[in-house]
Design an enzyme around this catalytic site. Sequence first.
Site, PDB file in Angstrom:
ATOM      1  N   GLU A   1       0.841  -1.193   0.000  1.00 60.25           N
ATOM      2  CA  GLU A   1       0.000   0.000   0.000  1.00 60.25           C
ATOM      3  C   GLU A   1       0.877   1.243   0.000  1.00 60.25           C
ATOM      4  OE1 GLU A   1      -3.305   2.166   2.841  1.00 60.25           O
ATOM      5  OE2 GLU A   1      -3.131  -0.009   2.895  1.00 60.25           O
ATOM      6  N   ARG A   2       0.637   2.115  -0.960  1.00 59.94           N
ATOM      7  CA  ARG A   2       1.431   3.328  -1.162  1.00 59.94           C
ATOM      8  C   ARG A   2       2.893   2.993  -1.469  1.00 59.94           C
ATOM      9  NH1 ARG A   2      -3.219   5.234  -2.295  1.00 59.94           N
ATOM     10  NH2 ARG A   2      -4.551   5.748  -0.515  1.00 59.94           N
TER      11      ARG A   2
ATOM     12  N   ASN B   1      -2.956  -1.307   8.063  1.00 63.76           N
ATOM     13  CA  ASN B   1      -4.261  -1.922   7.798  1.00 63.76           C
ATOM     14  C   ASN B   1      -4.033  -3.432   7.839  1.00 63.76           C
ATOM     15  OD1 ASN B   1      -5.642   0.561   7.387  1.00 63.76           O
ATOM     16  ND2 ASN B   1      -4.741   0.688   5.360  1.00 63.76           N
TER      17      ASN B   1
ATOM     18  N   LYS C   1      -3.171   0.353  14.448  1.00 65.01           N
ATOM     19  CA  LYS C   1      -4.059   1.354  13.854  1.00 65.01           C
ATOM     20  C   LYS C   1      -5.475   0.941  14.227  1.00 65.01           C
ATOM     21  CE  LYS C   1      -5.698   3.224   9.423  1.00 65.01           C
ATOM     22  NZ  LYS C   1      -5.508   3.253   7.951  1.00 65.01           N
TER      23      LYS C   1
ATOM     24  N   GLU D   1     -10.380   5.026   9.463  1.00 65.94           N
ATOM     25  CA  GLU D   1     -10.647   4.553   8.106  1.00 65.94           C
ATOM     26  C   GLU D   1     -11.323   3.181   8.105  1.00 65.94           C
ATOM     27  OE1 GLU D   1      -7.295   6.701   5.423  1.00 65.94           O
ATOM     28  OE2 GLU D   1      -6.622   4.894   6.452  1.00 65.94           O
TER      29      GLU D   1
ATOM     30  N   ARG E   1      -1.164   4.353  16.905  1.00 61.60           N
ATOM     31  CA  ARG E   1      -1.251   5.460  15.950  1.00 61.60           C
ATOM     32  C   ARG E   1      -2.361   6.441  16.324  1.00 61.60           C
ATOM     33  NH1 ARG E   1      -2.200   4.606  10.434  1.00 61.60           N
ATOM     34  NH2 ARG E   1      -0.517   5.888   9.659  1.00 61.60           N
TER      35      ARG E   1
ATOM     36  N   LYS F   1       1.408  11.446  13.057  1.00 57.98           N
ATOM     37  CA  LYS F   1       1.898  11.915  11.764  1.00 57.98           C
ATOM     38  C   LYS F   1       2.431  13.339  11.898  1.00 57.98           C
ATOM     39  CE  LYS F   1      -0.950   9.116   8.648  1.00 57.98           C
ATOM     40  NZ  LYS F   1      -1.824   9.127   7.453  1.00 57.98           N
TER      41      LYS F   1
ATOM     42  N   ASP G   1      -2.648  14.346   6.419  1.00 58.15           N
ATOM     43  CA  ASP G   1      -2.202  13.056   5.884  1.00 58.15           C
ATOM     44  C   ASP G   1      -1.002  13.193   4.963  1.00 58.15           C
ATOM     45  OD1 ASP G   1      -2.105  10.367   5.319  1.00 58.15           O
ATOM     46  OD2 ASP G   1      -3.816  10.359   3.979  1.00 58.15           O
TER      47      ASP G   1
ATOM     48  N   GLU H   1       5.787  10.172  13.050  1.00 52.16           N
ATOM     49  CA  GLU H   1       5.593   9.300  11.891  1.00 52.16           C
ATOM     50  C   GLU H   1       5.742  10.126  10.629  1.00 52.16           C
ATOM     51  OE1 GLU H   1       2.185   6.471   9.726  1.00 52.16           O
ATOM     52  OE2 GLU H   1       1.927   7.065  11.821  1.00 52.16           O
TER      53      GLU H   1
ATOM     54  N   GLU I   1       3.483   9.039  -1.327  1.00 53.14           N
ATOM     55  CA  GLU I   1       2.067   8.896  -1.651  1.00 53.14           C
ATOM     56  C   GLU I   1       1.492  10.169  -2.259  1.00 53.14           C
ATOM     57  OE1 GLU I   1      -2.185   8.069   0.681  1.00 53.14           O
ATOM     58  OE2 GLU I   1      -0.272   7.853   1.741  1.00 53.14           O
TER      59      GLU I   1
ATOM     60  N   TRP J   1     -13.309  12.434   2.642  1.00 57.24           N
ATOM     61  CA  TRP J   1     -12.605  11.750   1.567  1.00 57.24           C
ATOM     62  C   TRP J   1     -12.561  12.605   0.296  1.00 57.24           C
ATOM     63  CZ3 TRP J   1     -15.143   6.215   2.056  1.00 57.24           C
ATOM     64  CH2 TRP J   1     -14.508   5.519   3.102  1.00 57.24           C
TER      65      TRP J   1
END
Length: 724
Positions: free
Chosen positions: A184-185, A227, A304, A308, A341, A377, A382, A404, A410, A562
């Site tokens: 992912e990413r 995730n 996490k 989301e 997180r 973060k 994000d 983080e 990304e 989103w």
Amino acid sequence: MKPKNNFLLLVLVLFAFSGYGQKNGYDLWLSYKKIDNETIVDQYKSQLKNVIIYDAGETTAVIDFELKTALKKMMGVTLSKDNSLNTGNSLIIGKVNSLPNNISKNLSLTNLSSDGFAIRTVRINNQNNTVITSPTNSGLLYGTFHFLNLLQQQENIAQLDVLDNPKIDIRVLNHWDNLDRTVERGYAGFSIWNWHTLPTYIDQRYIDYARANASIGINGTVLTNVNSNALILTPHYLEKVKALADVFRPYGIKVYLTARFSAPIEIGGLETADPLDAKVIEWWKTKTAEIYSLIPDFGGFLVKANSEGEPGPQNYGRTHLDGANMMASVLAPHKGIVMWRAFVYSEIDPTDRAKQAYSEFVPDDGQYLENVLIQVKNGAIDFQPREPFHPMFGAMPNTPLMMEFQITKEYLGFATHLVFLPKLFEEVLQSDTFQQGKGSTVAKVINGSLHKNDDKLTGIAGVANIGTDLNWTGHLFGQADWYGFGRLAWNPNLEAEKIADEWLRLTFTKDEEFIKPIKKIMLKSREMVVNYMNPLGLHHIFDSGHHYGPGPWVSNLSRPEWNPVYYHKADKFGVGFDRTKSGSNAVAQYAPELAEKFRNIETCPEEYLLWFHHVAWDYKLKNGRTLWDNLGIHYQKGVNQVSEMIETWEKIKPYIDENQYHETAMRLQIQLKEAIWWKDACMSYFQTFSKMDFPIEMEKPAHDLAYYKSLNFPFAPGIRPSWH
């Protein structure tokens, strides 16, 4: 010295017969290029005639092999071994408590911390010797790599007096790697972890990965995606994790896993994952003990939760505090930690997504167990090209906060754009929180010095940009982001310029005709991408799902936050997110000095203007031009800067390998094309609200808005599985 077990022998043999080379980028900053300066080589040979390595466990063989490899490649020499200490000009490597008295008494190591190292020139029997020492095996390895780094850069080693302690305890990479090997990413191929062939097949990449991380002081790796998939905690996969832990251990790297909060239901057969339920607690206690029985130095869990759509304690009416402390309590007997997180936001946030993490975590400051790190973060949204630092930093004086960063790009052009991220990292780390008055930098928050939390854990994490591409990171210059993260994790006060200079010299050449112009474009590259993507505080206007390219018009996704329109709020009056008292009042989460600065449109830094304010299209900025004109000017400036970067790169062709030159040159052409795309698409869209002519400085879009809206990229790399 010989390896102490067959496994380590296999590791070293695999490395010795690796067919990869420096020209394709596989060797990263560890290519140990031959030193052409004969004077320097002669000096080094005269000062390095013998090596003595006192026992450092499994790490002894790693140090020995690294020295042999480096010195053979750089100078064509192999050091002899004589433990008598009578030869002089020896390189002596050993832990503080294993060195002979006639060496240790001359070192004065009162300020040496765990994993720190000292490199000193010491007189023994009237002869100079170089001593590398540390309290730990991993510290010896860090010191060895530092010494070899000095040789690579052809520094004078005649009189060394180095003492270097890591400023942060936990320095980890977060791999967003899935069990099916998608990342992912991730924009550099598939995951390097081949779960299908583990534990029996040990890929050479696992070993080289450990070497690279150890060389820059990284001491932990989270193998799996935040995730998370509960299967990683099953016996079948844990034996595979153990195999990786065995590879990494001699390099001082601990393994961590992401823990899916609902694992007690999914693989444990329970009906609930309530963190206060006795059966759930017992399940986690048993599972944790099982892991430590296989991996005694297992680092702990990264979690996490309730973000989301991921499961978490709030599913059961509990808090993050309840969940984190439950996890911490089962890890504590094993000296493990939990990294929890803070990237959270509810499914329906009627106010401002940027405020939620602060609201959920700050009230519980001081109540978390001592082996909990809250992983925050760098910004409140994000990983955007530019965000103000997250307001949580400095607002929780009694709880360790772990930075983080995202090393994978990304939101910064994937692995096709040259963007030197340590410049972004430096900006965040040196931001002043004002929480304890002027000078209360984010760096001081995460290293524990701001609140004098010497007894508390400190940590920093980077979301890895590593994959199966031959050069590891897709873009050759992506290696500089990995390298730079490691250097800043060790010392968050390092300057990005120093990091760029080091990396260029280690990776390419010492020739100043190459170093000076390329370092210049690296240091400008982050501001360049902000200009052509998200100038003046615009943020999160990327196309949905894949985040590849512009999509400021997207408004049809099921959750408001989103949608890019949620963040820029463009209308006929202006553009930008009002986070002052008349809007969400997110500015109130910062220290009063900053809150006042941000909420006043006249004093708000222009780089954050549209982050904190909804600004009229005709509002005059400091240069006397309207907001609308300045948007166009910034977008065009970003495009022009990419063109200038291409011109600079063409001029340095004689100084580097042809493959290195062409690989980067092709990616720069992609970057230019996409910078123009960003400019044209965004300005065409925002013009539908401003109704104003493009500024004269800006080249007109090549297509109409309908064209840019029609572009579709369903198979862009790095997309989250089953996105939305």
